[in-house]
Write an enzyme that holds these catalytic residues in place. Structure first.
Site, mmCIF file in Angstrom:
data_model
loop_
_atom_site.group_PDB
_atom_site.id
_atom_site.type_symbol
_atom_site.label_atom_id
_atom_site.label_comp_id
_atom_site.label_asym_id
_atom_site.label_seq_id
_atom_site.Cartn_x
_atom_site.Cartn_y
_atom_site.Cartn_z
ATOM 1 N N GLY A 222 -3.272 -28.866 33.273
ATOM 2 C CA GLY A 222 -2.404 -27.419 34.051
ATOM 3 C C GLY A 222 -2.686 -28.195 35.139
ATOM 4 O O GLY A 222 -2.733 -27.407 35.868
ATOM 5 N N ASP B 11 -1.005 -28.871 25.045
ATOM 6 C CA ASP B 11 -1.509 -27.712 25.263
ATOM 7 C C ASP B 11 -3.143 -27.753 24.994
ATOM 8 O O ASP B 11 -3.089 -28.224 23.577
ATOM 9 C CB ASP B 11 -0.976 -26.822 24.168
ATOM 10 C CG ASP B 11 -1.820 -25.142 24.200
ATOM 11 O OD1 ASP B 11 -2.936 -24.758 24.511
ATOM 12 O OD2 ASP B 11 -0.649 -24.457 23.451
ATOM 13 N N ILE C 33 -8.643 -20.145 46.666
ATOM 14 C CA ILE C 33 -8.301 -21.519 47.133
ATOM 15 C C ILE C 33 -6.787 -20.883 47.789
ATOM 16 O O ILE C 33 -6.072 -20.706 47.253
ATOM 17 C CB ILE C 33 -7.831 -22.870 46.289
ATOM 18 C CG1 ILE C 33 -8.915 -22.909 45.197
ATOM 19 C CG2 ILE C 33 -7.291 -24.061 46.460
ATOM 20 C CD1 ILE C 33 -10.387 -23.251 46.164
ATOM 21 N N LYS D 242 -16.518 -18.818 32.254
ATOM 22 C CA LYS D 242 -16.716 -19.710 33.578
ATOM 23 C C LYS D 242 -18.741 -20.275 33.505
ATOM 24 O O LYS D 242 -19.126 -21.439 33.611
ATOM 25 C CB LYS D 242 -16.233 -19.428 34.968
ATOM 26 C CG LYS D 242 -14.656 -20.031 35.457
ATOM 27 C CD LYS D 242 -14.560 -20.804 35.226
ATOM 28 C CE LYS D 242 -13.040 -21.178 35.245
ATOM 29 N NZ LYS D 242 -12.336 -22.222 34.983
ATOM 30 N N TYR E 176 -13.209 -13.849 32.845
ATOM 31 C CA TYR E 176 -12.773 -14.773 33.008
ATOM 32 C C TYR E 176 -13.981 -15.517 33.952
ATOM 33 O O TYR E 176 -14.541 -16.271 33.432
ATOM 34 C CB TYR E 176 -11.719 -15.205 33.935
ATOM 35 C CG TYR E 176 -12.149 -15.988 35.466
ATOM 36 C CD1 TYR E 176 -11.302 -16.968 34.759
ATOM 37 C CD2 TYR E 176 -12.478 -15.595 36.877
ATOM 38 C CE1 TYR E 176 -11.218 -18.132 35.929
ATOM 39 C CE2 TYR E 176 -12.118 -17.175 37.542
ATOM 40 C CZ TYR E 176 -11.630 -18.123 37.438
ATOM 41 O OH TYR E 176 -11.366 -19.316 37.904
ATOM 42 N N GLY F 289 -0.166 -25.905 37.939
ATOM 43 C CA GLY F 289 -0.920 -24.982 38.457
ATOM 44 C C GLY F 289 -1.191 -25.096 40.010
ATOM 45 O O GLY F 289 -0.428 -26.195 40.741
ATOM 46 N N GLN F 290 -2.043 -24.153 40.636
ATOM 47 C CA GLN F 290 -2.092 -24.130 42.425
ATOM 48 C C GLN F 290 -2.884 -25.698 42.707
ATOM 49 O O GLN F 290 -2.123 -26.448 43.089
ATOM 50 C CB GLN F 290 -2.983 -23.479 42.953
ATOM 51 C CG GLN F 290 -2.453 -23.245 44.248
ATOM 52 C CD GLN F 290 -4.054 -21.992 44.523
ATOM 53 O OE1 GLN F 290 -4.424 -21.240 43.829
ATOM 54 N NE2 GLN F 290 -3.737 -21.413 45.831
ATOM 55 N N ASP G 242 0.653 -30.023 30.625
ATOM 56 C CA ASP G 242 0.655 -28.744 30.895
ATOM 57 C C ASP G 242 0.933 -28.661 30.066
ATOM 58 O O ASP G 242 2.143 -28.748 29.656
ATOM 59 C CB ASP G 242 0.758 -27.784 32.741
ATOM 60 C CG ASP G 242 0.450 -27.005 33.092
ATOM 61 O OD1 ASP G 242 1.008 -25.658 32.453
ATOM 62 O OD2 ASP G 242 -0.514 -26.826 33.943
#
Ligand code: NAD
Length: 327
Positions: free
Chosen positions: A12, A56, A176, A150, A146, A15-16, A38
């Protein structure tokens, strides 16, 4: 991170968090030691600064191949579907967040990966959880897919610590805030978008109500927490995959008035959407004393310092013609 000779895999990575964690890890361990991966194309700067692989995490075979090829000894597993996107595509959220994590843990167990970082989220909490100064060990009854993934993910990670002595660590991140890569479909995304809109248009329409207060953290503190937790002495840790961490809490209206101190002509209005219900199920503030006790967690940025830095960086980018924002 105690593993220095072999490589680190970041999933990932486009991402951010990944797009800033990868450069931070490359600075510490060397560009060739950190494999970014990613399903999505990364920014050119990330691609040009070291190895990148299309990967993936729902494919165990591809994951295993990457781990073997690069002699991976630590994985920073950031690939996930976040809260707002998850509510649109619950099955995909389960597939990536649960099956992807299971693949990472199983491949790590089988192939001798020594350390795994997997972020959790304040989304593990729900309406039944105390909302103010939410304790470390408390009710976990999320209302989003989500959050469900988690909670299950935290338990799965802790199971691998106990059952297989795999060194898995993770923080429950709040929202974040960052100025490099836009967030990927979470409920706290407004706290990033507001800065871009303030710089570009001097006004913002917020998808949460003005009084909605949520815990947040500036990206430099997020990176610091990951690096510090991964370097912590394992024998000091009583928790592993579920550390509460926070740096500040504010409402949308409080953030707007902090921005107005720098940009007096900035204005905000509010048009709450489906994300309001998600935000209402999350804590207002977090007790992160376990992280402070077990690995000396201490944030550097509060609301005033983060706001000043965000506006400074984004204004510099605007002046250089480098401000990329779809809105
Ligand atoms: P993001 O959405 O910006 O990035 C996630 C990345 O995962 C994306 O680049 C996406 O392309 C990739 N991805 C999705 N499916 C994949 C797959 N099947 N295989 C490989 N890659 C895939 O998310 P982020 O903000 O960088 O979050 C990273 C982690 O931190 C996630 O676990 C997230 O739940 C957690 N977290 C983030 C925040 C936040 O505010 N950003 C808060 C709490 C927790």
């Amino acid at each position: 991170m105690t593993v220095e000779t072999e490589t680190i895999l970041v999933t990932g990575a486009s991402g951010q968090i990944g797009s800033e964690l990868v450069p931070a890890l490359r600075k510490i361990f060397g560009p060739d030691k950190v494999i970014a991966s990613d399903v999505a194309e990364p920014a050119l700067s990330l691609k040009n600064s070291g190895p990148f692989e299309r990967l993936d995490v729902t494919s165990r075979e591809d994951l295993a191949r990457a781990i073997k090829n690069h002699r991976v000894k630590a994985i920073y597993h950031l690939a996930a579907i976040l809260s707002a996107t998850g509510e649109k595509f619950p099955q995909k959220a389960w597939e990536v967040n649960i099956n992807g994590l299971y693949n990472v843990l199983e491949a790590s167990r089988e192939l001798g990966v020594k350390q795994v970082f997997c972020p959790s989220s304040i989304a593990v909490f729900g309406p039944a959880t105390p909302r103010i100064n939410t304790p470390q060990d408390t009710i976990l009854s999320p209302t989003t897919i989500y959050g469900v993934t988690k909670v299950a993910g935290e338990h799965l990670c802790d199971y691998y610590v106990k059952k297989y002595s795999l060194d898995v660590r993770g923080c429950r991140f709040p929202g974040i805030i960052s100025n490099e890569t836009l967030p990927g479909g979470g409920t706290t995304d407004y706290a990033v978008a507001i800065f871009y809109e303030a710089i570009i248009h001097r006004k913002y329409t917020c998808f949460l109500k003005p009084e909605t207060r949520l815990p947040m953290m500036y990206m430099p503190d997020c990176l610091k927490s990951i690096i510090q937790l991964m370097a912590a002495d394992f024998s000091r840790l009583k928790h592993h995959s579920n550390f509460n961490v926070t740096a500040m809490s504010f409402s949308a209206a409080e953030l707007a008035s902090e921005i107005k101190k720098h940009l007096p002509d900035f204005s905000i209005d509010y048009r709450p959407d489906f994300r309001q219900a998600i935000a209402d199920s999350w804590p207002e503030s977090i007790d992160d004393s376990a992280a402070r006790e077990e690995w000396d967690w201490q944030p550097d940025y509060d609301l005033a310092r983060m706001t000043a830095d965000m506006l400074r960086v984004l204004e510099e980018k605007r002046q250089q013609g480098k401000l990329v924002y779809p809105g």
